[in-house]
Design a protein around this motif. Sequence first.
Motif, PDB file in Angstrom:
ATOM      1  N   THR A 102       0.834  -1.201   0.000  1.00 35.93           N
ATOM      2  CA  THR A 102       0.000   0.000   0.000  1.00 35.93           C
ATOM      3  C   THR A 102       0.868   1.250   0.000  1.00 35.93           C
ATOM      4  O   THR A 102       0.604   2.199  -0.752  1.00 35.93           O
ATOM      5  CB  THR A 102      -0.944  -0.006   1.213  1.00 35.93           C
ATOM      6  OG1 THR A 102      -1.773  -1.151   1.125  1.00 35.93           O
ATOM      7  CG2 THR A 102      -1.798   1.248   1.255  1.00 35.93           C
TER       8      THR A 102
ATOM      9  N   TYR B 210       1.834   6.564  -6.857  1.00 37.29           N
ATOM     10  CA  TYR B 210       0.762   7.457  -7.293  1.00 37.29           C
ATOM     11  C   TYR B 210       1.178   8.925  -7.134  1.00 37.29           C
ATOM     12  O   TYR B 210       0.979   9.735  -8.046  1.00 37.29           O
ATOM     13  CB  TYR B 210      -0.526   7.171  -6.520  1.00 37.29           C
ATOM     14  CG  TYR B 210      -1.670   8.008  -7.006  1.00 37.29           C
ATOM     15  CD1 TYR B 210      -2.275   7.734  -8.221  1.00 37.29           C
ATOM     16  CD2 TYR B 210      -2.109   9.108  -6.280  1.00 37.29           C
ATOM     17  CE1 TYR B 210      -3.307   8.529  -8.699  1.00 37.29           C
ATOM     18  CE2 TYR B 210      -3.139   9.896  -6.756  1.00 37.29           C
ATOM     19  CZ  TYR B 210      -3.730   9.603  -7.967  1.00 37.29           C
ATOM     20  OH  TYR B 210      -4.734  10.400  -8.442  1.00 37.29           O
TER      21      TYR B 210
ATOM     22  N   ARG C 279      -8.966   2.480  -2.558  1.00 42.63           N
ATOM     23  CA  ARG C 279      -7.805   3.359  -2.761  1.00 42.63           C
ATOM     24  C   ARG C 279      -7.495   3.453  -4.261  1.00 42.63           C
ATOM     25  O   ARG C 279      -7.256   4.535  -4.790  1.00 42.63           O
ATOM     26  CB  ARG C 279      -6.619   2.796  -1.978  1.00 42.63           C
ATOM     27  CG  ARG C 279      -5.379   3.606  -2.071  1.00 42.63           C
ATOM     28  CD  ARG C 279      -4.266   2.946  -1.241  1.00 42.63           C
ATOM     29  NE  ARG C 279      -3.815   3.876  -0.251  1.00 42.63           N
ATOM     30  CZ  ARG C 279      -4.068   3.806   1.042  1.00 42.63           C
ATOM     31  NH1 ARG C 279      -4.776   2.827   1.524  1.00 42.63           N
ATOM     32  NH2 ARG C 279      -3.603   4.709   1.865  1.00 42.63           N
ATOM     33  N   HIS C 280      -7.511   2.314  -4.941  1.00 44.34           N
ATOM     34  CA  HIS C 280      -7.257   2.302  -6.378  1.00 44.34           C
ATOM     35  C   HIS C 280      -8.364   3.035  -7.131  1.00 44.34           C
ATOM     36  O   HIS C 280      -8.100   3.801  -8.059  1.00 44.34           O
ATOM     37  CB  HIS C 280      -7.118   0.865  -6.891  1.00 44.34           C
ATOM     38  CG  HIS C 280      -6.720   0.796  -8.317  1.00 44.34           C
ATOM     39  ND1 HIS C 280      -7.628   0.657  -9.336  1.00 44.34           N
ATOM     40  CD2 HIS C 280      -5.506   0.879  -8.900  1.00 44.34           C
ATOM     41  CE1 HIS C 280      -6.990   0.651 -10.485  1.00 44.34           C
ATOM     42  NE2 HIS C 280      -5.709   0.776 -10.258  1.00 44.34           N
ATOM     43  N   GLU C 281      -9.610   2.817  -6.722  1.00 48.54           N
ATOM     44  CA  GLU C 281     -10.731   3.483  -7.383  1.00 48.54           C
ATOM     45  C   GLU C 281     -10.610   5.009  -7.268  1.00 48.54           C
ATOM     46  O   GLU C 281     -10.852   5.728  -8.244  1.00 48.54           O
ATOM     47  CB  GLU C 281     -12.051   3.014  -6.783  1.00 48.54           C
ATOM     48  CG  GLU C 281     -13.259   3.615  -7.471  1.00 48.54           C
ATOM     49  CD  GLU C 281     -14.575   3.118  -6.911  1.00 48.54           C
ATOM     50  OE1 GLU C 281     -15.607   3.705  -7.287  1.00 48.54           O
ATOM     51  OE2 GLU C 281     -14.579   2.160  -6.111  1.00 48.54           O
TER      52      GLU C 281
ATOM     53  N   ALA D 186      -5.552  -6.059  -4.014  1.00 45.36           N
ATOM     54  CA  ALA D 186      -6.767  -5.230  -4.010  1.00 45.36           C
ATOM     55  C   ALA D 186      -7.999  -6.011  -4.461  1.00 45.36           C
ATOM     56  O   ALA D 186      -9.126  -5.631  -4.122  1.00 45.36           O
ATOM     57  CB  ALA D 186      -6.565  -3.993  -4.890  1.00 45.36           C
TER      58      ALA D 186
ATOM     59  N   MET E 242      -8.028   6.181  -9.715  1.00 48.11           N
ATOM     60  CA  MET E 242      -8.514   6.139 -11.089  1.00 48.11           C
ATOM     61  C   MET E 242      -9.555   7.230 -11.352  1.00 48.11           C
ATOM     62  O   MET E 242      -9.627   7.769 -12.455  1.00 48.11           O
ATOM     63  CB  MET E 242      -9.068   4.757 -11.429  1.00 48.11           C
ATOM     64  CG  MET E 242      -8.010   3.652 -11.469  1.00 48.11           C
ATOM     65  SD  MET E 242      -6.640   3.968 -12.616  1.00 48.11           S
ATOM     66  CE  MET E 242      -5.365   4.598 -11.514  1.00 48.11           C
TER      67      MET E 242
ATOM     68  N   PHE F   4       2.285   1.666  -3.434  1.00 47.91           N
ATOM     69  CA  PHE F   4       1.278   2.185  -4.366  1.00 47.91           C
ATOM     70  C   PHE F   4       1.087   3.686  -4.153  1.00 47.91           C
ATOM     71  O   PHE F   4       1.072   4.458  -5.115  1.00 47.91           O
ATOM     72  CB  PHE F   4      -0.055   1.457  -4.186  1.00 47.91           C
ATOM     73  CG  PHE F   4      -1.155   2.015  -5.055  1.00 47.91           C
ATOM     74  CD1 PHE F   4      -1.259   1.640  -6.383  1.00 47.91           C
ATOM     75  CD2 PHE F   4      -2.077   2.922  -4.549  1.00 47.91           C
ATOM     76  CE1 PHE F   4      -2.264   2.154  -7.201  1.00 47.91           C
ATOM     77  CE2 PHE F   4      -3.082   3.441  -5.354  1.00 47.91           C
ATOM     78  CZ  PHE F   4      -3.173   3.057  -6.678  1.00 47.91           C
TER      79      PHE F   4
ATOM     80  N   TRP G 202      -2.571  -4.659  -7.334  1.00 46.72           N
ATOM     81  CA  TRP G 202      -3.878  -5.023  -7.904  1.00 46.72           C
ATOM     82  C   TRP G 202      -4.299  -6.404  -7.431  1.00 46.72           C
ATOM     83  O   TRP G 202      -5.472  -6.629  -7.122  1.00 46.72           O
ATOM     84  CB  TRP G 202      -3.822  -5.006  -9.427  1.00 46.72           C
ATOM     85  CG  TRP G 202      -3.669  -3.665 -10.061  1.00 46.72           C
ATOM     86  CD1 TRP G 202      -4.040  -2.452  -9.541  1.00 46.72           C
ATOM     87  CD2 TRP G 202      -3.109  -3.387 -11.334  1.00 46.72           C
ATOM     88  NE1 TRP G 202      -3.749  -1.448 -10.421  1.00 46.72           N
ATOM     89  CE2 TRP G 202      -3.164  -1.988 -11.532  1.00 46.72           C
ATOM     90  CE3 TRP G 202      -2.555  -4.184 -12.328  1.00 46.72           C
ATOM     91  CZ2 TRP G 202      -2.701  -1.372 -12.683  1.00 46.72           C
ATOM     92  CZ3 TRP G 202      -2.090  -3.567 -13.480  1.00 46.72           C
ATOM     93  CH2 TRP G 202      -2.170  -2.183 -13.650  1.00 46.72           C
TER      94      TRP G 202
ATOM     95  N   VAL H 165       2.911  -2.108  -9.048  1.00 45.01           N
ATOM     96  CA  VAL H 165       1.466  -1.905  -9.004  1.00 45.01           C
ATOM     97  C   VAL H 165       0.712  -3.194  -9.332  1.00 45.01           C
ATOM     98  O   VAL H 165      -0.395  -3.412  -8.835  1.00 45.01           O
ATOM     99  CB  VAL H 165       1.035  -0.725  -9.903  1.00 45.01           C
ATOM    100  CG1 VAL H 165       0.970  -1.105 -11.368  1.00 45.01           C
ATOM    101  CG2 VAL H 165      -0.286  -0.153  -9.447  1.00 45.01           C
TER     102      VAL H 165
END
Length: 170
Positions: free
Chosen positions: A30, A37, A94-96, A85, A99, A33, A82, A78
């Motif tokens: 995490t 990001y 967090r990914h959403e 996730a 994005m 990531f 995924w 990453v």
Amino acid sequence: AATMSAIATEAGFANGALRPYFATKEDLLTAAFDHIYVQTGSRTIRATEGQHGIAALRSWCLEILPLDDTTRDEARLVIPFWQVALTDDGLAERHERAMCEWRAQIRHYLTEAREAGEISTDLSDDQIIGHLLAALLGTQITASLLPSLETPQTLLNQLDGYLALLSPPL
């Protein structure tokens, strides 16, 4: 499949030295990531400074495509994020969020491009954004798994080919 001990050793730390900072591999993933990001965001801001429309969109994409050692390493980090996730709602959220921010950035560049007459396709912005994100995220996988086929030049050609489809010749 690496253990925290193996990760610590590879990073040059004693066994257990990472535990105060990262209790689990998921915590480490995490943090990685989040770091990626933030770094990508900083690069995209610098790369698009003073640009608008399709030129800005292309420059933005170049900071995400795995074209150099940094972005290829980011892609390799990453991908396992995924994987985790998929079964962790917090990481999926967090990914959403990330994005959603990327979608907003792309939408901004598309709006500028449409206003400048750079886009003549009938595709909606949502369709373009979906295609572009699928391509960008997909290249992180293919470039990691097939580096001899998905060379930087190949990825650049794919991006430029896609962007050219947004405004086909009359």
